[in-house]
Write a protein that holds these residues in place. Structure first.
Motif, PDB file in Angstrom:
ATOM      1  N   VAL A 154       0.705  -1.034   0.070  1.00 15.14           N
ATOM      2  CA  VAL A 154       0.015   0.066  -0.015  1.00 15.14           C
ATOM      3  C   VAL A 154       0.883   1.109  -0.023  1.00 15.14           C
ATOM      4  O   VAL A 154       0.309   2.060  -0.187  1.00 15.14           O
ATOM      5  CB  VAL A 154      -1.096  -0.038   1.304  1.00 15.14           C
ATOM      6  CG1 VAL A 154      -1.950  -1.109   1.217  1.00 15.14           C
ATOM      7  CG2 VAL A 154      -0.227   0.059   2.652  1.00 15.14           C
ATOM      8  N   GLY A 155       2.305   1.042   0.432  1.00 21.18           N
ATOM      9  CA  GLY A 155       3.016   2.086   0.152  1.00 21.18           C
ATOM     10  C   GLY A 155       4.433   1.670   0.265  1.00 21.18           C
ATOM     11  O   GLY A 155       4.839   0.464   0.318  1.00 21.18           O
ATOM     12  N   VAL A 156       5.362   2.633   0.466  1.00 20.90           N
ATOM     13  CA  VAL A 156       6.927   2.741   0.576  1.00 20.90           C
ATOM     14  C   VAL A 156       7.604   3.573   1.324  1.00 20.90           C
ATOM     15  O   VAL A 156       7.033   4.903   0.903  1.00 20.90           O
ATOM     16  CB  VAL A 156       7.602   2.141  -0.994  1.00 20.90           C
ATOM     17  CG1 VAL A 156       7.436   3.650  -1.657  1.00 20.90           C
ATOM     18  CG2 VAL A 156       8.945   1.876  -0.771  1.00 20.90           C
ATOM     19  N   PHE A 157       8.332   3.525   2.040  1.00 18.68           N
ATOM     20  CA  PHE A 157       9.037   4.335   2.711  1.00 18.68           C
ATOM     21  C   PHE A 157      10.569   4.265   2.444  1.00 18.68           C
ATOM     22  O   PHE A 157      10.973   3.189   2.591  1.00 18.68           O
ATOM     23  CB  PHE A 157       8.687   4.427   4.315  1.00 18.68           C
ATOM     24  CG  PHE A 157       9.484   5.717   4.924  1.00 18.68           C
ATOM     25  CD1 PHE A 157       8.636   6.841   4.952  1.00 18.68           C
ATOM     26  CD2 PHE A 157      10.629   5.760   5.546  1.00 18.68           C
ATOM     27  CE1 PHE A 157       9.348   7.877   5.481  1.00 18.68           C
ATOM     28  CE2 PHE A 157      11.107   6.587   6.321  1.00 18.68           C
ATOM     29  CZ  PHE A 157      10.446   7.727   6.379  1.00 18.68           C
ATOM     30  N   ASP A 216      14.918   5.911   2.361  1.00 19.17           N
ATOM     31  CA  ASP A 216      16.057   6.710   2.957  1.00 19.17           C
ATOM     32  C   ASP A 216      15.623   8.307   2.444  1.00 19.17           C
ATOM     33  O   ASP A 216      15.961   9.204   3.397  1.00 19.17           O
ATOM     34  CB  ASP A 216      17.355   6.399   2.590  1.00 19.17           C
ATOM     35  CG  ASP A 216      17.841   5.021   3.382  1.00 19.17           C
ATOM     36  OD1 ASP A 216      17.321   4.898   4.219  1.00 19.17           O
ATOM     37  OD2 ASP A 216      18.772   4.636   2.928  1.00 19.17           O
ATOM     38  N   GLY A 217      15.287   8.555   1.224  1.00 21.28           N
ATOM     39  CA  GLY A 217      15.110   9.809   0.886  1.00 21.28           C
ATOM     40  C   GLY A 217      14.062  10.510   1.598  1.00 21.28           C
ATOM     41  O   GLY A 217      13.717  11.804   1.883  1.00 21.28           O
ATOM     42  N   ASP A 218      12.818   9.667   1.709  1.00 17.11           N
ATOM     43  CA  ASP A 218      11.603  10.048   2.427  1.00 17.11           C
ATOM     44  C   ASP A 218      12.041  10.648   3.973  1.00 17.11           C
ATOM     45  O   ASP A 218      11.860  11.507   4.373  1.00 17.11           O
ATOM     46  CB  ASP A 218      10.665   9.064   2.619  1.00 17.11           C
ATOM     47  CG  ASP A 218      10.150   8.531   1.271  1.00 17.11           C
ATOM     48  OD1 ASP A 218       9.879   9.733   0.456  1.00 17.11           O
ATOM     49  OD2 ASP A 218       9.751   7.627   1.139  1.00 17.11           O
ATOM     50  N   LEU A 219      13.026   9.665   4.503  1.00 13.66           N
ATOM     51  CA  LEU A 219      13.563  10.124   5.770  1.00 13.66           C
ATOM     52  C   LEU A 219      14.091  11.396   5.990  1.00 13.66           C
ATOM     53  O   LEU A 219      13.863  12.155   6.767  1.00 13.66           O
ATOM     54  CB  LEU A 219      14.421   8.745   6.626  1.00 13.66           C
ATOM     55  CG  LEU A 219      14.981   9.164   7.638  1.00 13.66           C
ATOM     56  CD1 LEU A 219      14.022   9.246   8.853  1.00 13.66           C
ATOM     57  CD2 LEU A 219      15.759   7.928   8.105  1.00 13.66           C
ATOM     58  N   ARG A 220      15.187  11.463   5.025  1.00 15.68           N
ATOM     59  CA  ARG A 220      15.897  12.941   5.045  1.00 15.68           C
ATOM     60  C   ARG A 220      14.994  14.325   4.741  1.00 15.68           C
ATOM     61  O   ARG A 220      15.198  15.068   5.634  1.00 15.68           O
ATOM     62  CB  ARG A 220      16.838  13.034   3.696  1.00 15.68           C
ATOM     63  CG  ARG A 220      18.307  11.958   4.049  1.00 15.68           C
ATOM     64  CD  ARG A 220      19.058  12.320   2.867  1.00 15.68           C
ATOM     65  NE  ARG A 220      18.520  11.880   1.646  1.00 15.68           N
ATOM     66  CZ  ARG A 220      18.736  10.552   1.183  1.00 15.68           C
ATOM     67  NH1 ARG A 220      19.264   9.726   1.843  1.00 15.68           N
ATOM     68  NH2 ARG A 220      18.420  10.481  -0.243  1.00 15.68           N
ATOM     69  N   ARG A 221      13.967  14.080   4.046  1.00 19.89           N
ATOM     70  CA  ARG A 221      13.071  14.878   3.845  1.00 19.89           C
ATOM     71  C   ARG A 221      12.198  15.091   5.131  1.00 19.89           C
ATOM     72  O   ARG A 221      11.690  16.350   5.443  1.00 19.89           O
ATOM     73  CB  ARG A 221      12.136  14.673   2.720  1.00 19.89           C
ATOM     74  CG  ARG A 221      12.704  14.598   1.349  1.00 19.89           C
ATOM     75  CD  ARG A 221      11.676  14.665   0.125  1.00 19.89           C
ATOM     76  NE  ARG A 221      11.465  13.280  -0.142  1.00 19.89           N
ATOM     77  CZ  ARG A 221      12.253  12.644  -0.751  1.00 19.89           C
ATOM     78  NH1 ARG A 221      13.170  13.058  -1.367  1.00 19.89           N
ATOM     79  NH2 ARG A 221      11.712  11.045  -0.920  1.00 19.89           N
ATOM     80  N   LEU A 222      11.985  14.033   5.896  1.00 19.88           N
ATOM     81  CA  LEU A 222      11.180  14.165   7.099  1.00 19.88           C
ATOM     82  C   LEU A 222      11.852  14.787   8.169  1.00 19.88           C
ATOM     83  O   LEU A 222      11.477  15.553   8.932  1.00 19.88           O
ATOM     84  CB  LEU A 222      10.777  12.630   7.578  1.00 19.88           C
ATOM     85  CG  LEU A 222       9.708  12.469   8.710  1.00 19.88           C
ATOM     86  CD1 LEU A 222       8.349  13.250   7.995  1.00 19.88           C
ATOM     87  CD2 LEU A 222       9.216  11.310   8.796  1.00 19.88           C
ATOM     88  N   ILE A 223      13.230  14.337   8.318  1.00 24.90           N
ATOM     89  CA  ILE A 223      13.927  15.119   9.280  1.00 24.90           C
ATOM     90  C   ILE A 223      14.087  16.621   9.378  1.00 24.90           C
ATOM     91  O   ILE A 223      14.231  17.300  10.114  1.00 24.90           O
ATOM     92  CB  ILE A 223      15.615  14.577   9.253  1.00 24.90           C
ATOM     93  CG1 ILE A 223      15.541  13.065   9.366  1.00 24.90           C
ATOM     94  CG2 ILE A 223      16.346  15.460   9.897  1.00 24.90           C
ATOM     95  CD1 ILE A 223      16.742  12.562   9.289  1.00 24.90           C
ATOM     96  N   GLU A 224      13.827  17.149   7.957  1.00 20.00           N
ATOM     97  CA  GLU A 224      13.763  18.650   7.876  1.00 20.00           C
ATOM     98  C   GLU A 224      12.832  19.301   8.724  1.00 20.00           C
ATOM     99  O   GLU A 224      12.853  20.362   8.862  1.00 20.00           O
ATOM    100  CB  GLU A 224      13.593  19.012   6.447  1.00 20.00           C
ATOM    101  CG  GLU A 224      14.949  18.685   5.704  1.00 20.00           C
ATOM    102  CD  GLU A 224      14.715  18.806   4.131  1.00 20.00           C
ATOM    103  OE1 GLU A 224      13.772  19.386   3.872  1.00 20.00           O
ATOM    104  OE2 GLU A 224      15.600  18.357   3.334  1.00 20.00           O
ATOM    105  N   VAL A 270       3.343   8.889   6.631  1.00 23.59           N
ATOM    106  CA  VAL A 270       4.716   9.504   6.088  1.00 23.59           C
ATOM    107  C   VAL A 270       4.969   9.020   4.775  1.00 23.59           C
ATOM    108  O   VAL A 270       6.011   8.929   4.121  1.00 23.59           O
ATOM    109  CB  VAL A 270       5.637   9.793   6.978  1.00 23.59           C
ATOM    110  CG1 VAL A 270       5.443  10.797   7.995  1.00 23.59           C
ATOM    111  CG2 VAL A 270       5.923   8.242   7.585  1.00 23.59           C
ATOM    112  N   MET A 271       4.221   7.566   4.336  1.00 21.82           N
ATOM    113  CA  MET A 271       4.803   6.687   3.286  1.00 21.82           C
ATOM    114  C   MET A 271       4.190   7.409   1.936  1.00 21.82           C
ATOM    115  O   MET A 271       3.542   8.153   2.164  1.00 21.82           O
ATOM    116  CB  MET A 271       4.195   5.184   3.438  1.00 21.82           C
ATOM    117  CG  MET A 271       2.662   5.172   3.394  1.00 21.82           C
ATOM    118  SD  MET A 271       1.956   3.465   3.377  1.00 21.82           S
ATOM    119  CE  MET A 271       0.236   4.113   2.930  1.00 21.82           C
ATOM    120  N   HIS A 272       4.822   6.552   0.796  1.00 25.38           N
ATOM    121  CA  HIS A 272       4.550   6.997  -0.556  1.00 25.38           C
ATOM    122  C   HIS A 272       3.363   6.150  -0.962  1.00 25.38           C
ATOM    123  O   HIS A 272       3.712   5.142  -0.939  1.00 25.38           O
ATOM    124  CB  HIS A 272       5.558   7.313  -1.362  1.00 25.38           C
ATOM    125  CG  HIS A 272       6.366   8.393  -1.501  1.00 25.38           C
ATOM    126  ND1 HIS A 272       5.671   9.504  -1.902  1.00 25.38           N
ATOM    127  CD2 HIS A 272       7.418   8.657  -1.238  1.00 25.38           C
ATOM    128  CE1 HIS A 272       6.650  10.574  -1.858  1.00 25.38           C
ATOM    129  NE2 HIS A 272       7.644  10.109  -1.559  1.00 25.38           N
TER     130      HIS A 272
END
Length: 344
Positions: free
Chosen positions: A265-268, A270-278, A291-293
């Motif tokens: 139903v989604g994927v998460f 490393d790139g998503d994590l970096r954007r989330l840390i911001e 927060v998944m795609h």
């Protein structure tokens, strides 16, 4: 090149010799190129070669066995190459050493075969022993010689005249232009057969599984994907911290998010994590579904690995999920998996 080696070359090979070497090399290439050009021109005229080429191709196309290619000395080396080219382009072929044929290897030949006998003089004593035995089997003989009046040319069912005006050798002795023309005509026959057989790139790949094309056309996603416990996955209600542990343990730089039936139903990543840390927030309370795609890219295991490469390049992603016909997660791909398999 080492300094010592360079000094030896400079002292033993002067400028005049270097120029002479270039002139000789150029002359050889021009003589051989001219010989091939003249042979090609003969195919456009009412020439013996123009008649013989279609006959030779027809014999090989109708062959129910293999094309056996034979020759001695330099002609033998050319024969090996022609046999290899035929075999790799859809025409079953093998090389027969004429000297060995007289001592048992003639057993390789069957009545269903076609023989290509190569001898520029047309008077090879080794072939002279083989030809009668082959003819008694009813095997058609295609001769490649530079002398239409030779014994080999006369007994052949089809004669391909590969005569050249002169050899590239300054002494006009070493087989050079003649072997080049013979080899080129062998390539021409193989190419004609390839086209007439409807031989495709996929067929070429089957006979070259170790080559780059073979890997690209024969490697499926199932062959390179990660499966079973190696596939990172969490449920939609998993906390972000759990997802990060899964990403870390499986080493794919991502995790799939799957429902109770195992469908993505989604994927998460490393790139998503970096954007989330911001974004400053308490990550300990974040749920992965938030927060998944959603609707991640996926591919079927039976598809070619190159198809996965195309999708990854188009959407600039490094990972991809693999799902079966019911959209259940069965594997995952990382771009590094495809690189290791030499698909890219």
């Amino acid at each position: 090149m080492s300094v010592t080696h360079e000094k030896i070359m400079l002292t033993s090979f002067d400028a005049a010799q270097a120029r002479r070497a270039l002139d000789l090399a150029r002359d050889a290439l021009e003589i051989e190129g001219e010989a091939i050009r003249k042979l090609a021109e003969r195919l456009d005229r009412d020439d013996s070669v123009a008649h013989a080429v279609p006959e030779a191709v027809a014999l090989m196309l109708a062959c129910q066995g293999r094309v056996v290619v034979s020759g001695m000395g330099k002609s033998g080396h050319v024969a090996r190459k022609i046999a290899a080219t035929l075999a790799s382009t859809g025409t079953p072929a093998l090389f027969l050493h004429p000297a060995e044929a007289a001592h048992g290897d003639l057993g390789m030949v069957t009545p269903q075969d076609v023989l290509i006998a190569i001898s520029y003089s047309g008077e090879s004593s080794e072939l002279a022993v083989v030809i009668p035995a082959v003819k008694r089997m009813g095997v058609p003989v295609i001769a490649m010689t530079g002398r239409p009046d030779s014994r080999l040319a006369q007994v052949a069912d089809v004669h391909l005249d590969v005569a050249v005006d002169k050899e590239a050798c300054p002494l006009n002795l070493a087989p050079t232009a003649s072997t080049t023309v013979t080899l080129a005509l062998g390539d021409a026959l193989a190419v004609a057969l390839l086209e007439l057989r409807g031989f495709k790139s996929e067929d070429f790949a089957l006979s070259h599984p170790g080559g780059a094309l073979g890997r690209r056309l024969l490697t499926h996603v199932r062959d390179v994907m990660r499966s079973g416990a190696a596939v990172p996955k969490v449920k939609p209600d998993a906390l972000l911290t759990q997802a990060l542990l899964e990403i870390s343990e499986k080493g794919m730089g991502m995790t799939a998010v799957v429902d109770e039936a195992g469908r993505p139903v989604g994927v998460f990543t490393d790139g998503d994590l970096r954007r989330l840390i911001e974004k400053a927030q308490d990550f300990s309370r974040v749920v992965i579904r938030d927060v998944m795609h959603a609707n991640p890219r996926r591919i079927h295991p039976e598809q070619l690995a190159v198809d996965a490469v195309a999708v990854m390049e188009e959407f600039r992603i490094n990972q991809m999920l693999v799902t079966d016909a019911d959209d259940v997660l069965v594997g995952a791909l990382h771009i590094h998996d495809l690189t290791r398999a030499k698909v890219i």
